[in-house]
Design an enzyme around this catalytic site. Structure first.
Site, PDB file in Angstrom:
ATOM      1  N   GLU A   1       4.695   8.179  -4.105  1.00 37.25           N
ATOM      2  CA  GLU A   1       5.429   7.840  -2.886  1.00 37.25           C
ATOM      3  C   GLU A   1       6.583   6.878  -3.159  1.00 37.25           C
ATOM      4  OE1 GLU A   1       2.792   6.471   0.151  1.00 37.25           O
ATOM      5  OE2 GLU A   1       1.740   8.384   0.308  1.00 37.25           O
TER       6      GLU A   1
ATOM      7  N   GLU B   1       0.891  -1.162   0.000  1.00 34.32           N
ATOM      8  CA  GLU B   1       0.000   0.000   0.000  1.00 34.32           C
ATOM      9  C   GLU B   1       0.922   1.203   0.000  1.00 34.32           C
ATOM     10  OE1 GLU B   1      -1.356   2.759   0.293  1.00 34.32           O
ATOM     11  OE2 GLU B   1      -2.920   2.761   1.817  1.00 34.32           O
TER      12      GLU B   1
END
Length: 683
Positions: free
Chosen positions: A152, A143
């Site tokens: 990210e 995730e």
């Protein structure tokens, strides 16, 4: 305890604040999206279904199910994997306080012997007899996604893990991701990226050429697209599949471009790309978690709410005309951390890599997107224009104190004799200088790159200022009252002001309103038991931080993106008189907000309203409340302050009870330039 130096956004001074040495860690967790993610039931259910299916596929091959969970956070997905039948899990978490919390959480839930929490960045994890992992994994759970999907660092993490930590064949949850895009024309969205021409009484203020040609900021604009009105944009394309990532195969973080040919739906000016993504949790795509905006869901289907994953707004480097029925190419350029778009003709389509857009005009470095929208708000600027006409005359010596403001040009257009403006930084000075030069105003509007306390009579041509004006707006402001820096500037400039100097705005007032949020409350809601697992340690960590400022702190949120209902009437609590100096004594207010509507009170919203003249005011917060529903309409070009109740999340407040209210105590401390607050529900 440690002392931390922080620049005060109101006074501009460096303040030394005593704090617990772990305070920033606690703040990081408390202000993160962990609670939002843990309360995202749709996300959690889809992940569990995908993990269960992946474990079954591995078991059906007669293999042990060894899981690698990258970015484990609380350890929730690792515990799901063990519950689904996995044999062992390596859970990686780079943020030390979170890794420590995850280790405690998995232990409390009885998985301490089957989940190893590794406090490293995944690209630093080693495999081998003496390594962090003694066995390669055959199920990869991640995730690592943000609103842009890859922002990210998901791609480098996948690439490293698949090369170094996985078996030759692995299952991935999620299995694949799909990026979607839609080309639109939208004045509202485009006004977040460009300074548009501004019509004054006798002339049009044009942005500098370098600003018009600038591709803008490199970062994506993430937004709750569901809160945009259909009238805010006009689709010029169907929803397009831009590219897919298959996580069960080797991922590359190398830069690549994707060309999507399409036929425009209408003639128009292409300005903006709206984008979102789906993740399929299984190879057959029967378990899908979608980030699509609410207006793409069927009328009766509930829309999952998320703040950790929103939707993307990308600005094209320049506006381009498209013709209905004519073939056009949208090119998505992707590197290891971000995506950006170009539009071109099929004959000119090129998949070669181009650098990501970067601001070269200075405006996108100086102003954020909300500020662009504010400067382009014609109704707002019309109020300032009318107010300036009331106070300025041909003999006025006018000084503007606001960052990157167009008020000096408005002041000149309505006839002020001399106009000066203060800019706080060299970048802002250069930007304003270019704007004045483009519009032939350098000889009539003078820029002073000085702090207010350093201004001397010679800077103003040895004349006294007869009109001090401001929006007010300062780039350092985060909370609504931070723009009281104008008041401190007015105080510092007192020796340069004429005895009859007019000040615009005359005053500012702080308002409060008790509200029920539709969804935003979830980001501060206790985790407790999540999907059958005890995550209560998270509540303790968050509470430790929030309790530190329980009676002092609110946090900024752009509430136009977050629907809420007014439970009380808006109440003016403190008025700040700009016609006089900042006082030396504290300013206090206390009272009660009587609830006039039923609902669950999640907190209190605070904002500022400015009285420009006796008859003209402007609000940076509440604009309108529906009499029937209590639904609120908020100022769209800034953030309001939200004070969340930390211990009374589900307090139902009944307006039929005369005792139902929220008591408040607020103190403005001039020495600190801060507002201390306490709100307590009473029932």
């Amino acid at each position: 305890m440690v002392f931390c130096g922080r620049v005060n956004p109101i006074t501009g001074s460096l303040d030394w604040v005593e704090e617990d040495e772990n305070y920033d860690y606690h703040q990081e967790i408390a202000r993160s999206s962990y609670a939002d993610m843990l309360h995202d039931k749709d996300r959690n259910e889809k992940y569990y279904q995908g993990i269960l299916a992946a474990v079954r596929r591995v078991k059906d091959r007669g293999e042990e199910a060894i899981v690698l969970d990258i970015g484990t956070g609380t350890g929730l997905l690792s515990m799901m994997a063990l519950t689904a039948g996995a044999d062992y899990c390596f859970a990686i978490e780079v943020f030390k306080p979170m890794a420590e919390a995850a280790a405690e959480i998995v232990k409390v839930n009885g998985f301490g012997d089957k989940i190893k929490v590794i406090n490293k960045h995944s690209t630093e994890v080693t495999f081998g007899p003496d390594g962090d992992m003694t066995r390669r994994a055959n199920i990869l759970i991640t995730e690592l996604f943000d609103t842009e999907l890859i922002g990210e660092g998901a791609l480098p993490s996948y690439e490293h893990a698949q090369h170094n930590l996985m078996q030759e064949r692995w299952e991935a949850v999620p299995h694949r991701a799909t990026i979607y895009a839609q080309l639109v024309e939208s004045r509202r969205l485009w006004s977040w990226n460009k300074l548009l021409p501004m019509q004054l009484d006798c002339r049009t203020i044009q942005p500098p050429p370098e600003m018009q040609s600038c591709p803008g900021a490199p970062s994506v604009c993430d937004v709750q697209l569901s809160q945009l009105s259909p009238s805010d944009f006009r689709p010029l394309s169907d929803i397009l599949v831009v590219f897919r990532l298959d996580f069960s195969k080797q991922i590359s973080s190398s830069a690549v471009s994707h060309i999507v040919s399409f036929t425009p739906l209408a003639d128009g000016t292409a300005q903006v790309v709206l984008s979102w993504w789906d993740i399929d949790m299984d190879p057959e795509a029967t378990i899908t978690c979608s980030m699509k905006p609410g207006w793409l869901y069927p009328a009766l289907q509930p829309v999952p709410w998320r703040d950790h994953w929103m939707q993307c707004v990308y600005f094209l480097p320049e506006e381009k005309k498209v013709t209905e029925g004519g073939e056009t190419c949208l090119i998505a350029h992707q590197d290891d951390y971000c995506v950006w778009y170009n539009l071109t003709n099929p004959s000119a389509a090129d998949t070669s890599y181009t650098d990501s857009p970067a601001c070269h005009c200075g405006a996108h470095i100086t102003w954020n997107r909300a500020r662009f929208g504010e400067l382009n708000d014609l109704c707002r600027m019309d109020k300032y224009k009318k107010a300036l006409k009331e106070i300025l005359t041909p003999s006025t010596v006018c000084l503007c104190v606001s960052d990157g403001s167009t008020l000096p040009m408005l002041a000149h257009s309505v006839g002020a004799a001399q106009v000066f403006t203060l800019e706080s930084s060299s970048v802002a000075h250069q930007l304003m200088d270019k704007l004045l030069e483009t519009n032939n105003l350098k000889e009539t509007i003078h820029i002073l790159q000085k702090s207010p306390d350093k201004v001397i009579a010679a800077d103003l041509g040895d004349r006294k200022v007869t009109a001090l004006i401001g929006e007010p707006f300062f780039t350092t402001s985060l909370l609504p009252w931070h723009n009281l820096r104008f008041w401190y500037s007015r105080t510092s400039l007192s020796e340069n002001l004429a005895s009859d100097c007019l000040v615009l705005p005359i005053s500012a007032s702080l308002y409060v309103l008790a509200v029920e949020f539709k969804d935003l409350w979830r980001i501060r809601s206790p985790c407790g038991n999540c999907e059958g697992f005890d995550i209560s340690i998270m509540d303790k960590m968050i509470k430790k931080s929030l309790d530190f400022h329980e009676s002092q702190e609110a946090e900024p949120h752009p509430l136009w993106e977050y629907p809420c209902r007014a439970l009380s009437d808006p109440t003016k609590v403190i008025t700040f008189d700009f016609q006089n100096k900042v006082p030396t004594e504290d300013m206090k207010a206390e009272g009660s907000l009587n609830l006039v509507r039923s609902g669950v009170c999640h907190g209190v919203v605070l904002w500022m309203s400015y009285q420009l003249t006796e008859n003209i005011s402007t609000s940076t917060g509440l604009l309108e409340v529906s009499d029937e529903t209590g639904n609120c309409q908020w100022y769209p070009h800034g953030k309001q302050a939200v004070y969340f109740f930390s211990s009374l999340w589900n307090l139902g407040l009944d307006p039929t009870d005369s005792q139902t209210s929220v008591t408040y105590q607020l103190t403005f401390k001039p020495q600190l330039g801060d507002v201390r607050m306490s709100f307590i529900p009473q029932c």
